[in-house]
Design an enzyme around this catalytic site. Structure first.
Site, PDB file in Angstrom:
ATOM      1  N   ASP A 172      -0.673 -14.530  25.976  1.00  0.00           N
ATOM      2  CA  ASP A 172       0.676 -14.973  25.664  1.00  0.00           C
ATOM      3  C   ASP A 172       1.573 -13.731  25.774  1.00  0.00           C
ATOM      4  OD1 ASP A 172       2.797 -16.583  24.464  1.00  0.00           O
ATOM      5  OD2 ASP A 172       2.460 -15.380  22.667  1.00  0.00           O
ATOM      6  N   ASP A 194       5.396 -13.462  24.283  1.00  0.00           N
ATOM      7  CA  ASP A 194       6.303 -13.282  23.141  1.00  0.00           C
ATOM      8  C   ASP A 194       5.550 -13.239  21.816  1.00  0.00           C
ATOM      9  OD1 ASP A 194       8.777 -13.352  24.628  1.00  0.00           O
ATOM     10  OD2 ASP A 194       8.338 -15.465  24.992  1.00  0.00           O
ATOM     11  N   GLU A 225       4.608   2.068   2.706  1.00  0.00           N
ATOM     12  CA  GLU A 225       4.464   3.076   1.648  1.00  0.00           C
ATOM     13  C   GLU A 225       3.759   4.326   2.162  1.00  0.00           C
ATOM     14  OE1 GLU A 225       2.661   1.606  -1.884  1.00  0.00           O
ATOM     15  OE2 GLU A 225       3.242  -0.467  -1.529  1.00  0.00           O
TER      16      GLU A 225
HETATM   17  N1  RBF Z   1      -3.696  -1.482  -0.442  1.00  0.00           N
HETATM   18  C1  RBF Z   1      -4.565  -2.471  -0.172  1.00  0.00           C
HETATM   19  O1  RBF Z   1      -4.514  -3.506  -0.803  1.00  0.00           O
HETATM   20  N2  RBF Z   1      -5.489  -2.358   0.825  1.00  0.00           N
HETATM   21  C2  RBF Z   1      -5.608  -1.226   1.566  1.00  0.00           C
HETATM   22  O2  RBF Z   1      -6.443  -1.160   2.456  1.00  0.00           O
HETATM   23  C3  RBF Z   1      -4.722  -0.136   1.278  1.00  0.00           C
HETATM   24  N3  RBF Z   1      -4.797   1.021   1.967  1.00  0.00           N
HETATM   25  C4  RBF Z   1      -3.908   2.027   1.714  1.00  0.00           C
HETATM   26  C5  RBF Z   1      -3.962   3.207   2.458  1.00  0.00           C
HETATM   27  C6  RBF Z   1      -3.066   4.252   2.232  1.00  0.00           C
HETATM   28  C7  RBF Z   1      -3.152   5.473   3.052  1.00  0.00           C
HETATM   29  C8  RBF Z   1      -2.084   4.105   1.220  1.00  0.00           C
HETATM   30  C9  RBF Z   1      -1.119   5.218   0.935  1.00  0.00           C
HETATM   31  C10 RBF Z   1      -2.019   2.947   0.470  1.00  0.00           C
HETATM   32  C11 RBF Z   1      -2.932   1.896   0.699  1.00  0.00           C
HETATM   33  N4  RBF Z   1      -2.896   0.723  -0.033  1.00  0.00           N
HETATM   34  C12 RBF Z   1      -3.764  -0.316   0.255  1.00  0.00           C
HETATM   35  C13 RBF Z   1      -1.719   0.428  -0.821  1.00  0.00           C
HETATM   36  C14 RBF Z   1      -1.861   0.647  -2.254  1.00  0.00           C
HETATM   37  O3  RBF Z   1      -2.393  -0.545  -2.763  1.00  0.00           O
HETATM   38  C15 RBF Z   1      -0.433   0.877  -2.719  1.00  0.00           C
HETATM   39  O4  RBF Z   1       0.001   2.111  -2.311  1.00  0.00           O
HETATM   40  C16 RBF Z   1      -0.345   0.715  -4.195  1.00  0.00           C
HETATM   41  O5  RBF Z   1      -0.427  -0.662  -4.448  1.00  0.00           O
HETATM   42  C17 RBF Z   1       0.943   1.277  -4.774  1.00  0.00           C
HETATM   43  O6  RBF Z   1       2.062   0.481  -4.451  1.00  0.00           O
HETATM   44 MG    MG Z   2       5.003   3.686  -4.258  1.00  0.00          MG
END
Ligand code: RBF
Ligand code: MG
Ligand code: ADP
Length: 415
Positions: free
Chosen positions: A12, A14, A322
């Site tokens: 596909d 789009d 984030e």
């Molecule tokens: N949150 C997840 O639920 N699953 C992930 O695989 C995950 N990997 C992350 C990897 C990195 C490098 C960072 C910085 C954050 C990750 N987080 C992940 C997000 C994390 O849950 C989040 O930063 C906190 O919830 C704070 O808001």
């Molecule tokens: Mg934060």
């Protein structure tokens, strides 16, 4: 066990290869507002993957809008026309198409878009024009998706049986069409809400039934493993990270997050405001990425690793971006501008059975990212003008000429 390699790959366009969805959503919202309506998620979903007039017919019906589809189409088309050429490829699309080409695989595009619009969408992407041998457009068949016509015709043009094709689709209507044509389908949903609706059957089941079916649901084309389909592996990893081509950028304001980063995980993440995020990247873009960051008026550039998506561990309802900047700051920097240049894909978002496991994984992501960003292939992006604060970037671009221009203006004003 690897299944027999498909005879051809059908894509596909789009929402899968290029991010037309962001533009379409923006323009549809604008036009619907003139009719006193708002574009609901359900309306976005029903429109996805269909031919333009079919989209508007179904969206108008869903929203109870008594305006002919042709009129809505005529209103949106001029707004879209000028911008199709600048729509960006989605992460992983070019990489996968290039890999299939390097493997000597047959590739076709099966799209709902018209031939004329197809030309506009590809006009500034010569690399893409080189990477498929056939294309079938919505106005070249009797019935549009969810009918199987475009898919059947694409297989016919490549000289292969539809049942031996592997199709890549993002939209429910496209998946329905490809399955009806007898193809196996890898779904990469472009609306996250749609993700749970696709149920994948195994390769074995698909082969045994001799019929088509969804064989994989992936969060990104970057997560596709060609070896499952008997193809050679990708050979482009940099210290375990997939280099992005093109890279993408996000700029916005640092806002308050859920207050979990430092407190619960011991890992501060600078959340980007939601509006800026929506304008920077497609809804479908999720995963753990690495790249370079800079903050506010400072021209200092730092390594960063970031999560983009819904954080499955916390089951968030709003998408966040984030970055964890791999540097110790003395002060928080809420309210400041943050500039992110994203140049590597680390892994898909995942769920974890414990907080400790999530924290350990994020630390590993940080280590992997530091190493990858030190590699010359990713290191040089630190010098991109995008990362410089606006004033410094303008001075670098303008140079001496910029100063001369200002003097001319001053002279004109006094004379
Ligand atoms: N949150 C997840 O639920 N699953 C992930 O695989 C995950 N990997 C992350 C990897 C990195 C490098 C960072 C910085 C954050 C990750 N987080 C992940 C997000 C994390 O849950 C989040 O930063 C906190 O919830 C704070 O808001
Ligand atoms: Mg934060
Ligand atoms: P929130 O949930 O509000 O995002 P966090 O606990 O995740 O709170 O902390 C993030 C904030 O911490 C950022 O907005 C930023 O102001 C600050 N901060 C300090 N050091 C860093 C860092 N190395 N990376 C990211 N943010 C940092």
């Amino acid at each position: 066990m690897a299944a027999a390699s498909p005879a051809a790959f059908i894509f596909d366009l789009d929402g899968l290869i290029i991010d037309t969805e962001s533009l379409c959503i923006e323009v549809a919202q604008q036009v619907l507002a003139q009719h006193g309506k708002v574009l609901t998620k359900e309306a976005q979903r029903t429109a996805l993957g269909k031919r333009p007039l079919d989209c508007w017919r179904d969206v108008a019906a869903l929203l109870g809008l008594d305006v002919p589809a042709q009129q809505l189409f005529d209103q949106t088309e001029p707004l879209l026309e000028a911008r199709w050429a600048d729509v960006r490829p989605l992460p992983g699309a070019r990489r996968l198409l290039q890999h299939l080409s390097d493997c000597g695989a047959k590739v076709a595009i099966a799209t709902s878009t018209s031939r004329a619009t197809f030309g506009k969408k590809l006009s500034k992407k010569p690399w893409l024009q080189e990477l498929f041998q056939a294309s079938v457009c919505g106005d070249e068949v009797t019935n549009g998706k969810p009918a199987p016509d475009v898919f059947a015709e694409a297989a016919r043009q490549l000289g292969v049986a539809a049942s031996s094709c592997l199709c890549f689709e993002d939209a429910p209507s496209g998946v329905e069409g490809a399955v009806a044509a007898g193809m196996r389908v890898v779904v990469v949903p472009s609306l996250v809400e749609a993700q749970d609706e696709f149920k994948a059957i195994s390769q074995e089941e698909a082969a045994a039934s001799g019929k088509g079916g969804v064989v994989q649901v992936l969060p990104s084309l970057l997560a596709f493993d060609p070896t499952i389909y008997g193809l050679p592996p990708f050979g482009d990893l940099v210290e375990g990270v997939i280099p992005l081509d093109p890279v993408f950028t996000i700029s916005g304001t640092v806002v308050k997050g859920f207050g979990r980063g430092s407190k619960e995980l011991g890992i501060p993440t600078a959340n980007v405001d939601a509006d800026s995020l929506r304008h920077s990247i497609a809804e479908a873009v999720t995963g753990i990425y690495c790249g370079w960051a800079s903050i506010g008026d400072s021209s200092e550039v730092y390594k960063m690793v970031m999560s983009i998506g819904w954080n499955p561990f916390y089951n968030n309802t709003e998408k966040t971006a984030e970055p964890w900047i791999l540097h110790d700051f003395e002060q928080p920097f809420y309210g400041q501008e943050i500039r992110l240049l994203v140049c590597g894909y680390v892994r898909p978002e995942a769920n974890f059975t414990s907080l400790e496991a999530l924290v350990a994984r994020i630390h590993k992501d940080g280590e992997v990212s530091k190493a990858a960003l030190s590699h010359p292939q990713l290191q040089h992006y630190a010098a991109e003008a995008f990362l410089q604060p606006a004033a410094a970037a303008a001075a670098a671009a303008g140079g001496v000429e910029g100063v001369a221009e200002l003097e001319e203006v001053a002279v004109a004003a006094s004379g």
